[in-house]
Design a protein around this motif. Structure first.
Motif, short mmCIF file in Angstrom:
data_model
loop_
_atom_site.label_atom_id
_atom_site.label_comp_id
_atom_site.label_asym_id
_atom_site.label_seq_id
_atom_site.Cartn_x
_atom_site.Cartn_y
_atom_site.Cartn_z
N PRO A 1 16.39 23.02 58.72
CA PRO A 1 16.34 24.23 59.76
C PRO A 1 17.40 25.17 59.29
O PRO A 1 18.53 24.93 58.79
CB PRO A 1 16.56 23.61 60.97
N SER B 1 15.07 26.90 63.95
CA SER B 1 14.37 25.56 63.47
C SER B 1 13.59 25.84 62.23
O SER B 1 13.03 24.79 61.81
CB SER B 1 13.41 25.25 64.91
N THR B 2 13.41 27.42 62.02
CA THR B 2 12.60 27.19 60.74
C THR B 2 13.08 26.76 59.47
O THR B 2 14.35 26.69 59.51
CB THR B 2 12.51 29.04 60.40
N PHE C 1 10.36 34.88 54.26
CA PHE C 1 10.66 35.80 55.43
C PHE C 1 11.30 36.94 54.75
O PHE C 1 11.10 38.11 54.74
CB PHE C 1 11.04 35.30 56.49
N LEU D 1 14.24 34.85 63.05
CA LEU D 1 13.37 33.92 63.04
C LEU D 1 13.99 32.64 64.03
O LEU D 1 15.40 32.76 64.15
CB LEU D 1 13.43 33.26 61.66
N GLY E 1 11.22 28.55 54.52
CA GLY E 1 10.42 29.56 55.53
C GLY E 1 11.30 31.00 55.76
O GLY E 1 10.72 32.10 55.56
N ALA E 2 12.61 30.69 55.91
CA ALA E 2 13.55 31.58 56.00
C ALA E 2 13.45 32.53 54.71
O ALA E 2 13.70 33.89 54.59
CB ALA E 2 14.83 31.34 56.36
#
Lengths: 204, 597
Positions: free
Chosen positions: B144, B221-222, B230, B218, B226-227
């Protein structure tokens, strides 16, 4: 004809008979000089090879191990592998009990029978020659049947590995007594079916 | 392979604990049946064991019709569980079977993962299998993003000046600060330079005046990847991380970089630092290394593809800015479009360029300017490692005013000739990667396809032109010992998704989004969409891994996958993926009245 069918009826149906497939790994081919290093056995019961009943053991050779050129290459067992294994005397009862339950199934019977006979007598067991099915003999029979049916006139492949290939059986790694016993049992099932044998007498 | 090893590598026996596996292997039975033997009869006596084909073939029949042929590694005898035999089971080629007796099999079903294999549908099966087969992921991509926070949140009040903000940042040794206005905003090092000093604003300037809001943030927990995605997507270097809806801290691109030596952000930084076309040369190599790292860490190909697309976009923006620097400002707004895999966000390795240029005005000036402009950008892409498109679908040739493009798109939809269908398959998967011109009018034209049955029918025919390599009786049909995953799977599925998307009036271009959209629009069932998405991601992954092996071994990149290079599990999934695609093609043929010539 009546007499013949009577003869067949006397021999039990193959599915009702237990076949114990056995394979030995040995130091060499001479029972007088070479030792048994491992035993693998698996039964064919009601036409099924039953791994749950499989029996396998390494054997610690008594006395001086006979290591000859190339022998380790053949059985892949080093003296250290069998150093802690039970000796032949202590495993023979288990082998004997199984052999006596039904028909003994071997690939190229004479050699293994020679070793078994000697092992039994040296350890004070009476050797009663069991009913034996030899897959090598069945291979000859299958080949002559094929010739009769107009197939190729070739000598059969007698080596276990090559024979299995001919019957489209899977490739198993060699040099393990139990795997070879299973491999022999599978070849037996394929040959039994090919020969159309239904009675034990058609197989021995 | 001996019986025990064979069973061990056959799913789902590969997920059993050692202890449970011993129970299974120890109870195994082996049987041989010659061709022609009837093993089970529909509605007859159920099987007494779970049965596995070790050698030979078995055919399943329903009312005398063959429905399926089972081969090595396939199971049958599910009636051991259900009690009902659904089909006749007949030996096609001499069979050697392994059997797990009923009582032992039932006991194994207490293992949930094992049991699921026999109960669930394709999509779930693929999903659970990929979890099992995937190498353990290093903490750096799946952790995360919140775990990277190493500094408490630094803030200033809403009325703070830029000097207050700069001092707070200096004292706390951070590169950004949150301004507590409503909504909250962020001021970074860069803002102080670009929006304050460079604009000659005074020290009394309110921080909120130069801050960015609304915040792009965000949840903590992303996952890290994914971060990254983004941040790349929005071109930001500071990411506010939320816990329970509250900002709990800022993760910077440097924080993320520290975790990755060949990561996407490093590549991104490199792109941002490029000063001219000559710097673009190493891009292809950097990208390949990054993809290799991500692949090695177990990230699925579809996620990698998204990251790659964002990076390619960043590079393109650079090339566009250099072209503008050299040629002067453009005479009117324009849009640089990318097509094909780039347009669908499905590009992983650098493949041929597919791009075009659209500009607002149809003046002679614009024509001259954008010719040179297209030359410059395309040349830059070639230098960066994108080979020119052999079909010539490049902005150097495909450029023109918006009105011309609208006419072109409309022509393709209204008069669907073979050429138009080919063009639609390429151009309708478009995405704007640079420029500021609004091109939604092109989507309006594509939207006309929705009411145009002949067009959809033509497009459908193209989508079923390549068939999955499934032969008679649901067996894989091999060519040179393998299958072409592109021709047999990826391309047909992209075609299928395109038809559904155009019918549903979706503007999504990625195959996965199109399939999801088609399900939401009710064109296909949710189950079918899930199956197809799983199949698609599986095939993309397989192809990418294969391509990377080829790269390492200096073989030519291709789409041919050797079957013997695949595990038992992968072979099964490959077959199921192809079967799912075949089902979808059948659906297409039926729904859009495709008559096969």
């Amino acid at each position: 004809m009546k007499g013949l069918s009577h003869f067949f009826r006397r021999s039990p149906a193959w599915e009702d008979t237990v076949f114990w497939s056995l394979d030995l790994e040995t130091e060499g081919l001479d029972p007088r000089r070479h030792h048994i290093l491992s035993v693998g056995m698996v039964p064919v019961r009601r036409g099924l090879i039953r791994l749950s009943e499989a029996y396998a053991s390494l054997v610690r050779p008594s006395g001086q191990p006979t290591v000859e050129n190339g022998a380790i290459g053949a059985h892949h067992l080093r003296p250290a592998d069998t150093a802690d294994a039970p000796d032949l005397a202590s495993i023979l009862p288990a082998v004997k009990e199984r052999i006596e339950e039904g028909v003994l199934l071997l690939h190229h019977a004479p050699i293994d029978l020679g070793f078994l006979r000697r092992a039994f007598s040296e350890n004070g067991h009476e050797w009663k020659k069991p009913l034996v099915v030899d897959t090598v003999r069945l291979l000859y029979r299958s080949a002559s049947q094929e010739r009769f049916l107009g197939g190729q006139n070739t000598d059969p492949e007698l080596n276990l590995f090559a024979a299995r290939q001919k019957f489209h059986l899977p490739l198993y790694p060699p040099h393990d007594a139990l795997t070879d016993a299973i491999a022999t049992a599978e070849l037996f099932l394929a040959l039994r079916s090919r020969l159309g044998a239904t009675r034990v007498s058609q197989l021995t | 392979m001996d019986p025990r090893s064979f069973l061990r590598q056959t799913p789902p026996f590969d997920v059993l604990s050692d202890e449970d596996f011993e129970t299974a292997a120890g109870a195994m039975e082996i049987a041989f049946h010659p061709a022609g033997t009837r093993l089970l009869t529909a509605a007859g006596k159920p099987s007494e064991a779970l049965r596995l084909v070790r050698k030979g073939l078995v055919r399943l029949e329903k009312g005398g019709e063959v429905t399926q042929v089972l081969e090595e590694g396939d199971f049958f005898g599910f009636s051991v569980l259900t009690g009902t035999v659904e089909t006749d089971v007949i030996v096609e080629e001499d069979l050697l079977e392994y059997r797990i007796p009923s009582t032992v099999f039932r006991a194994l079903l207490s293992d949930e993962l094992f049991a699921r294999f026999f109960t669930k549908r394709l999509a779930e099966r693929l999903r659970s299998a990929s979890v099992v087969n995937m190498p353990l992921l290093p903490a750096d991509v799946l952790a995360p993003v919140g775990s990277l926070l190493d500094h408490r949140l630094v803030t200033v009040e809403c009325g703070a000046t830029v000097v207050d903000a700069a001092r707070r940042m200096r004292d706390e040794r951070v590169s950004s600060v949150i301004v507590l206005c409503d909504p909250p905003a962020i001021v970074t090092d860069r803002d102080l330079r670009n929006r304050v000093l460079a604009e000659a604003l005074g020290p009394d300037t309110l921080a909120c005046r130069v801050a960015s809001s609304p915040l792009r943030s965000l949840p903590d927990s992303t996952p890290v990847f994914g971060a990254m995605q983004f941040m790349l997507e929005h071109g930001i270097h500071h990411l506010p991380v939320l816990r329970g809806g509250q900002i709990s801290g800022i993760v910077t691109s440097t924080d993320l970089l520290r975790h990755q030596s060949h990561g996407p952000l490093l590549t991104f930084k490199k792109v941002e630092k490029m000063r001219g076309p000559s710097a673009a040369k190493g891009y292809g190599g950097d990208l390949a290394r990054m993809v290799s790292t991500l692949l090695g860490s177990g990230l699925p190909a579809s996620h990698i593809a998204r990251l790659v697309s964002h990076l390619n976009d960043a590079l393109l923006k650079k090339l566009v800015s250099w072209a503008e620097r050299d040629l002067g400002p453009p005479p009117c707004p324009f849009a640089f479009l990318v097509f094909g895999s780039e347009g669908r966000l499905e590009q992983t390795l650098l493949t041929d360029q597919d791009n075009a240029l659209v500009y607002r005005d149809s003046s002679a000036d614009a024509s001259t300017y954008f010719s040179a402009f297209a030359e410059s950008v395309v040349k830059g892409l070639v230098a960066a490692g994108f080979p020119p498109c052999p079909g010539g679908y490049m902005a150097t040739k495909w450029k023109g005013p918006l009105s011309e493009w609208i006419e072109r798109f409309s022509g393709w939809v209204q008069a669907p000739q073979a050429e138009a269908v080919l063009a639609a398959a390429i151009f309708f998967d478009f995405r704007k990667a640079g420029g500021s011109l609004d091109v939604s009018s092109l989507w309006d034209e594509i939207g006309q396809a929705r009411k145009n049955a002949p067009f959809l029918s033509h497009l459908s025919r193209a989508a079923v032109g390549f068939r999955p390599p499934i032969g008679a009786f649901r067996r894989l049909s091999l060519e040179n010992g393998g299958v072409d995953v592109k021709k047999g799977g990826i391309t047909p599925l992209q075609g299928v998704a395109r038809v559904f998307a155009l019918d549903a009036g979706l503007r999504a271009t990625s195959t996965v989004e199109r399939l999801r959209g088609a399900a939401s629009a009710g064109l296909i069932s949710r189950e079918m969409a899930d199956d197809l998405i799983e199949a698609f991601e599986f095939l993309l992954d397989l192809r990418l891994r294969n391509q990377f092996e080829a790269l390492t071994e200096k073989r030519e990149l291709g789409n041919h996958i050797k079957i013997e290079a695949l595990s038992q599990a992968e072979r099964r999934h490959l077959k199921e993926a192809f079967l799912a695609i075949r089902d979808a093609q059948r659906e297409i043929v039926h729904r859009y009245h495709v008559t096969t010539a």
